[in-house]
Design a protein around this motif. Sequence first.
Motif, PDB file in Angstrom:
ATOM      1  N   ALA A 232      -5.972  -2.538   5.061  1.00 42.01           N
ATOM      2  CA  ALA A 232      -7.108  -3.233   5.674  1.00 42.01           C
ATOM      3  C   ALA A 232      -8.041  -3.795   4.601  1.00 42.01           C
ATOM      4  O   ALA A 232      -8.609  -4.876   4.771  1.00 42.01           O
ATOM      5  N   SER A 233      -8.201  -3.068   3.494  1.00 42.68           N
ATOM      6  CA  SER A 233      -9.023  -3.595   2.400  1.00 42.68           C
ATOM      7  C   SER A 233      -8.405  -4.859   1.817  1.00 42.68           C
ATOM      8  O   SER A 233      -9.120  -5.751   1.347  1.00 42.68           O
ATOM      9  N   TYR A 234      -7.076  -4.961   1.856  1.00 40.06           N
ATOM     10  CA  TYR A 234      -6.432  -6.204   1.424  1.00 40.06           C
ATOM     11  C   TYR A 234      -6.747  -7.327   2.407  1.00 40.06           C
ATOM     12  O   TYR A 234      -7.050  -8.458   1.990  1.00 40.06           O
ATOM     13  N   TYR A 235      -6.679  -7.050   3.699  1.00 41.75           N
ATOM     14  CA  TYR A 235      -6.880  -8.116   4.677  1.00 41.75           C
ATOM     15  C   TYR A 235      -8.312  -8.641   4.648  1.00 41.75           C
ATOM     16  O   TYR A 235      -8.542  -9.830   4.809  1.00 41.75           O
ATOM     17  N   TRP A 236      -9.282  -7.727   4.462  1.00 35.69           N
ATOM     18  CA  TRP A 236     -10.683  -8.149   4.504  1.00 35.69           C
ATOM     19  C   TRP A 236     -11.122  -8.849   3.219  1.00 35.69           C
ATOM     20  O   TRP A 236     -12.248  -9.348   3.154  1.00 35.69           O
ATOM     21  N   ALA A 237     -10.280  -8.854   2.207  1.00 34.13           N
ATOM     22  CA  ALA A 237     -10.629  -9.544   0.964  1.00 34.13           C
ATOM     23  C   ALA A 237     -10.525 -11.046   1.171  1.00 34.13           C
ATOM     24  O   ALA A 237      -9.487 -11.552   1.625  1.00 34.13           O
ATOM     25  N   LEU A 238     -11.580 -11.772   0.855  1.00 30.90           N
ATOM     26  CA  LEU A 238     -11.588 -13.219   1.062  1.00 30.90           C
ATOM     27  C   LEU A 238     -10.692 -13.906   0.040  1.00 30.90           C
ATOM     28  O   LEU A 238      -9.854 -14.740   0.395  1.00 30.90           O
ATOM     29  N   LYS A 239     -10.873 -13.590  -1.237  1.00 34.05           N
ATOM     30  CA  LYS A 239     -10.061 -14.174  -2.290  1.00 34.05           C
ATOM     31  C   LYS A 239      -9.085 -13.103  -2.766  1.00 34.05           C
ATOM     32  O   LYS A 239      -9.470 -12.148  -3.433  1.00 34.05           O
ATOM     33  N   LYS A 240      -7.819 -13.286  -2.384  1.00 32.45           N
ATOM     34  CA  LYS A 240      -6.790 -12.298  -2.723  1.00 32.45           C
ATOM     35  C   LYS A 240      -6.063 -12.766  -3.979  1.00 32.45           C
ATOM     36  O   LYS A 240      -5.690 -13.943  -4.085  1.00 32.45           O
ATOM     37  N   PRO A 241      -5.853 -11.904  -4.969  1.00 28.42           N
ATOM     38  CA  PRO A 241      -6.194 -10.488  -4.997  1.00 28.42           C
ATOM     39  C   PRO A 241      -7.492 -10.160  -5.722  1.00 28.42           C
ATOM     40  O   PRO A 241      -7.739  -8.995  -6.047  1.00 28.42           O
ATOM     41  N   ALA A 242      -8.312 -11.157  -6.013  1.00 24.41           N
ATOM     42  CA  ALA A 242      -9.513 -10.913  -6.820  1.00 24.41           C
ATOM     43  C   ALA A 242     -10.483  -9.979  -6.108  1.00 24.41           C
ATOM     44  O   ALA A 242     -11.128  -9.134  -6.750  1.00 24.41           O
ATOM     45  N   ASP A 243     -10.630 -10.131  -4.786  1.00 27.53           N
ATOM     46  CA  ASP A 243     -11.602  -9.325  -4.042  1.00 27.53           C
ATOM     47  C   ASP A 243     -11.056  -7.998  -3.545  1.00 27.53           C
ATOM     48  O   ASP A 243     -11.760  -7.257  -2.859  1.00 27.53           O
ATOM     49  N   ILE A 244      -9.795  -7.687  -3.842  1.00 34.40           N
ATOM     50  CA  ILE A 244      -9.253  -6.375  -3.437  1.00 34.40           C
ATOM     51  C   ILE A 244      -9.889  -5.303  -4.311  1.00 34.40           C
ATOM     52  O   ILE A 244      -9.898  -5.418  -5.531  1.00 34.40           O
ATOM     53  N   PRO A 245     -10.452  -4.250  -3.705  1.00 37.47           N
ATOM     54  CA  PRO A 245     -11.114  -3.216  -4.516  1.00 37.47           C
ATOM     55  C   PRO A 245     -10.134  -2.486  -5.406  1.00 37.47           C
ATOM     56  O   PRO A 245      -8.923  -2.441  -5.144  1.00 37.47           O
ATOM     57  N   ALA A 246     -10.652  -1.922  -6.475  1.00 33.11           N
ATOM     58  CA  ALA A 246      -9.819  -1.166  -7.407  1.00 33.11           C
ATOM     59  C   ALA A 246      -9.344   0.130  -6.752  1.00 33.11           C
ATOM     60  O   ALA A 246     -10.102   0.787  -6.042  1.00 33.11           O
ATOM     61  N   CYS A 247      -8.096   0.484  -6.996  1.00 34.65           N
ATOM     62  CA  CYS A 247      -7.482   1.709  -6.450  1.00 34.65           C
ATOM     63  C   CYS A 247      -7.713   1.822  -4.946  1.00 34.65           C
ATOM     64  O   CYS A 247      -8.356   2.770  -4.475  1.00 34.65           O
ATOM     65  N   PRO A 248      -7.231   0.879  -4.162  1.00 36.16           N
ATOM     66  CA  PRO A 248      -7.503   0.938  -2.712  1.00 36.16           C
ATOM     67  C   PRO A 248      -6.866   2.131  -2.036  1.00 36.16           C
ATOM     68  O   PRO A 248      -7.429   2.675  -1.075  1.00 36.16           O
ATOM     69  N   LEU A 249      -5.701   2.579  -2.505  1.00 35.51           N
ATOM     70  CA  LEU A 249      -5.048   3.726  -1.872  1.00 35.51           C
ATOM     71  C   LEU A 249      -5.834   5.004  -2.124  1.00 35.51           C
ATOM     72  O   LEU A 249      -6.046   5.806  -1.196  1.00 35.51           O
ATOM     73  N   THR A 250      -6.281   5.210  -3.343  1.00 40.00           N
ATOM     74  CA  THR A 250      -7.068   6.410  -3.657  1.00 40.00           C
ATOM     75  C   THR A 250      -8.394   6.406  -2.911  1.00 40.00           C
ATOM     76  O   THR A 250      -8.818   7.439  -2.383  1.00 40.00           O
TER      77      THR A 250
END
Length: 526
Positions: A232-250
Amino acid sequence: MVISLLFILLLRFTAGVLLWCVIFGVIIAVGYGIWHCYWEYMTLRGKPDADVTISDIGFQTDFRVYLQLSQTWLIFMISLAVTEAVIIIILIFLRRRVRIAIALLKEGSKAVSYIMSALLYPIITFLLLALCIAYWAVTAVFLASSGDAVYKVMSTQPNCKYANITCNPETFGQSNVTRVCPGSQCTFAFYGGESVYHRYIFVLQLCNLLVFLWLVNFVIALGQCTLAGAFASYYWALKKPADIPACPLTASFGRAIRYHTGSLAFGALILSIVQFIRIILEYLDHKLKGAHNALTRFLLCCLKCCFWCLEHFIKFMNRNAYIMIAIYGKNFCASARDAFFLLMRNVVRVAVLDKVTDFLLFLGKLLISGSVGVLAFFFFTRKIPVIQEEVPSLNYYWVPLLTVIFGSYLVAHGFFSVYAMCVDTLFLCFCKYTVFSWFMCLGPLLALSLSDCVLFFIALPSASSQLAMEWRLAMVDLEKNDGSAARPYFMSSTLRAILNKKNHKRAPERKRARAVGVKGQKKGLC
């Protein structure tokens, strides 16, 4: 493992081609079947022996007799023609939903490529499940072995009057049992006793079983919620992959443990109770196999069928509820309710996406298991010249071959379960984007298909309070955003193209103001 990863990554490019090739292949195969049945029918039509009807010859054990009748081929031709027409009609009306399903599959492959650590999470789930199994086994053995050791007299003589009588191994040699029954021994029988604790050992074992089911379902729920939060953090990122948070699984795992443990445990408890009842019903069915009461067996069979359906329904709802929990952070009941109404309003999309996903993943499992099985066959039969001398000689190679095939299937299933969770998460996020904007005014409502309109009016009375709550959600894309620079859409470009939505680089107001300024400058120059 490598083949599974490559298949998931290649789905970004091959999902649409593979699915449409299979669909058109089925259409062509059914069309060929219609032509073949018509040809057989016209060939047998003029023969006197082939004009006999099926009802005239009755039931025959040799089914080749029916193939000599023209009526049989006529029935086959009509059945295939109806099947062909149904497939084409469904494909015409569901072509947009098939495109959405393919786009979500490609987006899921892209999400997995950006969050590669998610593919390692099944190992964590496996280790946690191993701990649960170890806990259950140790507790079950402790309960079974608790109490005092009970010894019984075991005699080789059939007429021994001391047989199966409780004895003491320390004083057994001094008793007259060995003189009356020569060859008898005082051997261990079981652990037991006469206290209240020993009388309720079976109840404690059932409680241990319920706790085991609860722990297993909680571990599975934790994995589903963790993966859902990461994707879900990937989907909500506007600019992929720049806006994907670091270590999303953790980060998702930490949120699930810190904030959603109670919700996950509650959902796991509901499923565990249903599974526990099913186990009790199976136990009763095993005990009543020799019973001749037909009514009892019928009621027990009905209960088993009902609880089987209930278990699968709860699994499906829990899975989607955990996704909603990971996205919005609500409790289990609210998330399950939101997921239920959301899926009901998109029931056709759910059916199409599930079947398309299941079909492609099934093809992937067959491809991986088959390729590994063929490679293992050539390996164990020493038909690979490069490593022929290093392979040990086996008299029966089917056992290691089947073990390798089964192991490769399990590995592929573990990888594809992550991918399926990714697709389900993206689908619910996508439905959150699209469903409420369609209910905002009459214009978008007219763009709905007939099935969506019917589902909307069916679900509207029972979902009114839920709709009122959803209006306050800040992350509903099509309801909140309009594609401008200030409020862009978060969905991928493929989904925007399917839904005819665009993101504008500049806000409409700024464009309008700039256009007015340019016109003013031109007038001033003139």
